[in-house]
Motif scaffolding. Structure first.
Motif, PDB file in Angstrom:
ATOM      1  N   ASP A 204       0.855  -1.188   0.000  1.00  0.00           N
ATOM      2  CA  ASP A 204       0.000   0.000   0.000  1.00  0.00           C
ATOM      3  C   ASP A 204       0.893   1.240   0.000  1.00  0.00           C
ATOM      4  O   ASP A 204       2.010   1.209   0.486  1.00  0.00           O
TER       5      ASP A 204
ATOM      6  N   HIS B  96       0.775   5.358   1.024  1.00  0.00           N
ATOM      7  CA  HIS B  96      -0.004   6.368   1.752  1.00  0.00           C
ATOM      8  C   HIS B  96       0.418   7.779   1.348  1.00  0.00           C
ATOM      9  O   HIS B  96       0.685   8.624   2.191  1.00  0.00           O
TER      10      HIS B  96
ATOM     11  N   ASN C 218      -1.946   4.767  -4.976  1.00  0.00           N
ATOM     12  CA  ASN C 218      -2.755   3.699  -4.405  1.00  0.00           C
ATOM     13  C   ASN C 218      -1.862   2.589  -3.847  1.00  0.00           C
ATOM     14  O   ASN C 218      -1.903   2.290  -2.668  1.00  0.00           O
ATOM     15  N   LYS C 219      -1.064   1.984  -4.733  1.00  0.00           N
ATOM     16  CA  LYS C 219      -0.222   0.863  -4.302  1.00  0.00           C
ATOM     17  C   LYS C 219       0.959   0.717  -5.253  1.00  0.00           C
ATOM     18  O   LYS C 219       1.012   1.329  -6.316  1.00  0.00           O
TER      19      LYS C 219
ATOM     20  N   GLU D 224      -4.105   6.841  -7.930  1.00  0.00           N
ATOM     21  CA  GLU D 224      -5.505   6.857  -7.494  1.00  0.00           C
ATOM     22  C   GLU D 224      -6.481   6.872  -8.654  1.00  0.00           C
ATOM     23  O   GLU D 224      -7.601   6.374  -8.540  1.00  0.00           O
ATOM     24  N   ASP D 225      -6.083   7.430  -9.802  1.00  0.00           N
ATOM     25  CA  ASP D 225      -6.981   7.492 -10.953  1.00  0.00           C
ATOM     26  C   ASP D 225      -6.993   6.196 -11.768  1.00  0.00           C
ATOM     27  O   ASP D 225      -7.618   6.118 -12.817  1.00  0.00           O
TER      28      ASP D 225
ATOM     29  N   LYS E 229      -1.388   3.072 -14.329  1.00  0.00           N
ATOM     30  CA  LYS E 229      -0.254   2.269 -13.875  1.00  0.00           C
ATOM     31  C   LYS E 229       1.014   2.805 -14.523  1.00  0.00           C
ATOM     32  O   LYS E 229       1.054   3.030 -15.749  1.00  0.00           O
TER      33      LYS E 229
END
Length: 123
Positions: A87, A89, A94-95, A114-115, A118
């Protein structure tokens, strides 16, 4: 990766980190010189561990796959890889999915924003 990643106006991601490969796995080296395993070569799918940065941010890492055949294309060849999901932060992220090989070390990182976009980096 300890430094806060930044996303530029053109979608470029800037981050830095120091890694060390050993027979045990791939370690991340923080700003204090402390090592924490990013990828454990003797891991099993489903294994989880955490890492807390010197600033107190806690990350969870989980083994999501481990090849039994040469199935990941890297540098003109097929190799076995271990995939670790972590994860992130940080705003906009996101990850991350790290891929490492027992012989070559860290070979690929995919960062998921977040959108849903990749960003793939190969080493």
């Amino acid at each position: 990766v300890e430094s806060m990643p930044q996303v530029g106006p053109n979608g470029e991601v800037s981050l830095s980190g120091k890694f060390k490969n050993s027979t045990e796995g791939v370690a991340y080296v923080n700003s204090k010189g402390e090592k924490t395993l990013l990828v454990k070569y003797d891991c099993k799918v489903g294994d989880k561990w955490t890492y807390t940065t010197p600033k107190g941010t806690k990350f969870t890492r989980e083994v999501i796959s481990k090849s039994t055949e040469d199935d990941f294309f890297w540098s003109g060849m097929l190799i076995k890889v271990i995939e670790i999901e972590q994860d992130l932060h940080y705003p906009g992220f996101n990850k991350a999915v790290y891929r490492a090989n027992h012989k070559w070390g860290l070979v690929n990182v995919d960062v998921f924003l977040e959108d849903g976009e990749k960003i793939s980096m190969y080493f």
